[in-house]
Scaffold this motif. Structure first.
Motif, PDB file in Angstrom:
ATOM      1  N   UNK A 376       0.744  -1.253   0.092  1.00 12.16           N
ATOM      2  CA  UNK A 376       0.026   0.173   0.096  1.00 12.16           C
ATOM      3  C   UNK A 376       0.826   1.166   0.044  1.00 12.16           C
ATOM      4  N   UNK A 377       1.855   1.337  -0.672  1.00 14.99           N
ATOM      5  CA  UNK A 377       2.744   2.449  -0.770  1.00 14.99           C
ATOM      6  C   UNK A 377       2.229   3.665  -1.550  1.00 14.99           C
ATOM      7  N   UNK A 378       1.476   3.573  -2.477  1.00 14.55           N
ATOM      8  CA  UNK A 378       0.604   4.394  -3.122  1.00 14.55           C
ATOM      9  C   UNK A 378      -0.894   4.363  -2.890  1.00 14.55           C
ATOM     10  N   UNK A 379      -1.339   5.471  -2.170  1.00 14.39           N
ATOM     11  CA  UNK A 379      -2.545   5.337  -1.671  1.00 14.39           C
ATOM     12  C   UNK A 379      -3.636   5.924  -2.954  1.00 14.39           C
ATOM     13  N   UNK A 380      -4.936   5.015  -2.997  1.00 17.75           N
ATOM     14  CA  UNK A 380      -5.905   5.244  -4.119  1.00 17.75           C
ATOM     15  C   UNK A 380      -7.344   5.894  -3.416  1.00 17.75           C
ATOM     16  N   UNK A 381      -8.190   6.227  -4.149  1.00 13.14           N
ATOM     17  CA  UNK A 381      -9.419   6.565  -3.604  1.00 13.14           C
ATOM     18  C   UNK A 381     -10.543   6.179  -4.383  1.00 13.14           C
ATOM     19  N   UNK A 382     -10.721   4.805  -4.415  1.00  8.02           N
ATOM     20  CA  UNK A 382     -11.646   3.942  -5.113  1.00  8.02           C
ATOM     21  C   UNK A 382     -12.940   4.440  -4.866  1.00  8.02           C
ATOM     22  N   UNK A 383     -13.801   4.582  -6.069  1.00  4.11           N
ATOM     23  CA  UNK A 383     -15.121   4.894  -5.899  1.00  4.11           C
ATOM     24  C   UNK A 383     -16.061   3.776  -6.540  1.00  4.11           C
ATOM     25  N   UNK A 384     -16.420   2.720  -5.940  1.00  4.39           N
ATOM     26  CA  UNK A 384     -17.033   1.777  -6.507  1.00  4.39           C
ATOM     27  C   UNK A 384     -18.469   2.044  -6.707  1.00  4.39           C
ATOM     28  N   UNK A 385     -18.998   3.079  -6.074  1.00  2.00           N
ATOM     29  CA  UNK A 385     -20.335   3.039  -6.350  1.00  2.00           C
ATOM     30  C   UNK A 385     -20.628   3.810  -7.658  1.00  2.00           C
ATOM     31  N   UNK A 386     -19.850   4.831  -8.018  1.00  2.62           N
ATOM     32  CA  UNK A 386     -19.949   5.377  -9.423  1.00  2.62           C
ATOM     33  C   UNK A 386     -19.563   4.618 -10.427  1.00  2.62           C
ATOM     34  N   UNK A 387     -18.589   3.757 -10.286  1.00  4.11           N
ATOM     35  CA  UNK A 387     -18.064   2.870 -11.216  1.00  4.11           C
ATOM     36  C   UNK A 387     -19.171   1.816 -11.637  1.00  4.11           C
ATOM     37  N   UNK A 388     -19.938   1.261 -10.662  1.00  7.68           N
ATOM     38  CA  UNK A 388     -20.905   0.468 -10.930  1.00  7.68           C
ATOM     39  C   UNK A 388     -22.085   1.011 -11.832  1.00  7.68           C
ATOM     40  N   UNK A 389     -22.431   2.179 -11.173  1.00  4.04           N
ATOM     41  CA  UNK A 389     -23.668   2.818 -11.735  1.00  4.04           C
ATOM     42  C   UNK A 389     -23.427   3.305 -13.187  1.00  4.04           C
ATOM     43  N   UNK A 390     -22.233   3.644 -13.707  1.00  4.12           N
ATOM     44  CA  UNK A 390     -21.860   3.869 -15.076  1.00  4.12           C
ATOM     45  C   UNK A 390     -21.839   2.767 -15.760  1.00  4.12           C
TER      46      UNK A 390
END
Length: 410
Positions: A376-390
């Motif tokens: 986890x040396x690079x932090x991400x900000x995952x947005x699964x809700x928007x991904x699944x909606x689109x």
């Protein structure tokens, strides 16, 4: 000129059949696929009365599975249409029977115009969909004279494009026989346009691989506790990177699970794993061996999504090697996992680009990249809700386009 080429092509088929038939049968016996072998030569038994049908031709397993939602929707909208599926591979046929339950399924009689014509008439086929870019001249030329012919998920790799463009006078002729070509990506659209010399019958639709979450049960994996890494659908060259990185972080994880794309490579991967001084076992060796091992190599089909579900870290293979084009990343994304994969993902470019936009992809191409992902040396900000909606909106739009066309063709 084209007529001469077609005559020579069919003459070669006729000459080589006596050679191909016995050699192919020996290969089928070796792979335990002899049961349906002669379907490839037109000997197809249909034991069901069919009033009218829609026919899907697929190369293999991936193309078959991509049809699930489309076929389910056809059954709802056109309940009187029988579903016919042909495949090139035996495994594709098995998956079609198991997962799609078609009314008729068979191995394609390869380049047998008489058999193709007979099947279309006997099954009263109203439309033939060829999934992906399956170019079989006799299939295309025979079917297009009788019924609407449509290509879905159409794509051309960079390597294939060079050959197609070099033989443009042949391929453009064959592609004009399709009433509609639903193209997978903008890049593919441009390639088809160059070969055809215009847009003609092209329409950009995107990947027809409709993505839906599955109910995946993992009760049989209860003995696998702790922090797990799964490397799925791996190819030669990718396992080395994974094992090298795992050696650096193994104190932080409990097990590495490798699920190779091709099960016949299992012994090769076991030997490779031992060369890294890991304690390794195959899945088929049983629970006790797997518990004691640092690395498990899976030698059983149908397990991949189970391992994706229980793992903390996931790598999807076929994406670092340059000649594959990636595998289905949704199989892991459906469990809301931020996954590692390389950037050679042209087979799944649409969903890959979408997942990257919503920070669901950790790009890797070296051992160091894998170590960074594991730690986890690079932090991400995952947005699964928007991904699944689109993703859902895109699937709905694609279905709408296909059924708009079908309503005019049927």
């Amino acid at each position: 000129m084209l007529t001469v080429i077609r005559i020579l092509y069919n003459l070669l088929i006729f000459i080589f059949i006596p050679i191909i038939l016995p050699l192919g049968y020996i290969a089928a016996l070796w792979k335990k696929e002899e049961k349906d072998y002669f379907e490839r030569f037109g000997f197809i038994k249909i034991d069901k009365n069919v009033e009218k049908s829609v026919w899907f031709h697929c190369a293999s397993v991936g193309e078959v599975r991509s049809l699930k939602i489309l076929i389910n929707e056809i059954r709802k909208r056109y309940p009187d249409l029988a579903i016919v599926i042909s495949t090139i591979t035996y495994s594709g046929k098995e998956v079609a029977v198991k997962e799609l339950n078609p009314d008729v399924v068979f191995l394609l009689p390869i380049e047998n115009s008489l058999a193709i014509r007979y099947l279309i008439n006997y099954l009263n086929t109203k439309i033939l969909f060829i999934v992906d870019t399956e170019i079989w001249p006799n299939l295309i030329l025979t079917a297009s004279k009788i019924i609407p012919l449509v290509m879905i998920n159409a794509r051309i790799s960079d390597r294939s494009f060079k050959n197609y463009y070099r033989m443009k006078f042949i391929f453009s002729y064959l592609l004009t026989k399709f009433q509609k070509i639903f193209v997978k990506s903008e890049d593919d659209f441009l390639k088809f346009e160059r070969i055809l010399g215009g847009k003609n019958n092209l329409e950009l639709l995107g990947n027809l691989k409709f993505f839906e979450k599955k109910e995946v049960h993992v009760d049989d994996l209860d003995f696998l506790n702790g922090r797990l890494i799964t490397a799925g659908s791996t190819h030669r060259g990718e396992e080395e990177l994974i094992l090298g990185a795992y050696k650096e972080v193994k104190n932080s994880f409990d097990k590495l699970i490798i699920v190779p794309r091709h099960i016949n490579r299992v012994e090769e991967i076991v030997r490779l794993t031992k060369s890294f001084n890991f304690n390794v076992s195959k899945w088929s060796e049983g629970v006790d061996n797997c518990i004691q091992s640092e690395v498990i190599v899976v030698d059983k089909f149908g397990m991949l999504e189970k391992f994706y579900k229980i793992s903390e870290k996931v790598f999807v293979g076929g994406s670092i090697v340059t000649n594959i084009g990636g595998h289905n990343i949704f199989e892991a994304l459906q469990f809301r996992k931020v996954i590692a994969c390389g950037d050679n993902m042209w087979n799944f470019k649409e969903i890959y680009d979408l997942a990257k936009r919503y920070d669901l992809i950790y790009p890797v191409k070296s051992k160091k990249d894998f170590i960074d992902y594991f730690e986890n040396n690079i932090k991400l900000s995952p947005d699964f809700d928007s991904f699944e909606k689109e993703l859902k909106e895109k699937a709905t739009n694609k279905l709408t386009k296909i059924f708009e066309y079908m309503s005019t063709a049927l």
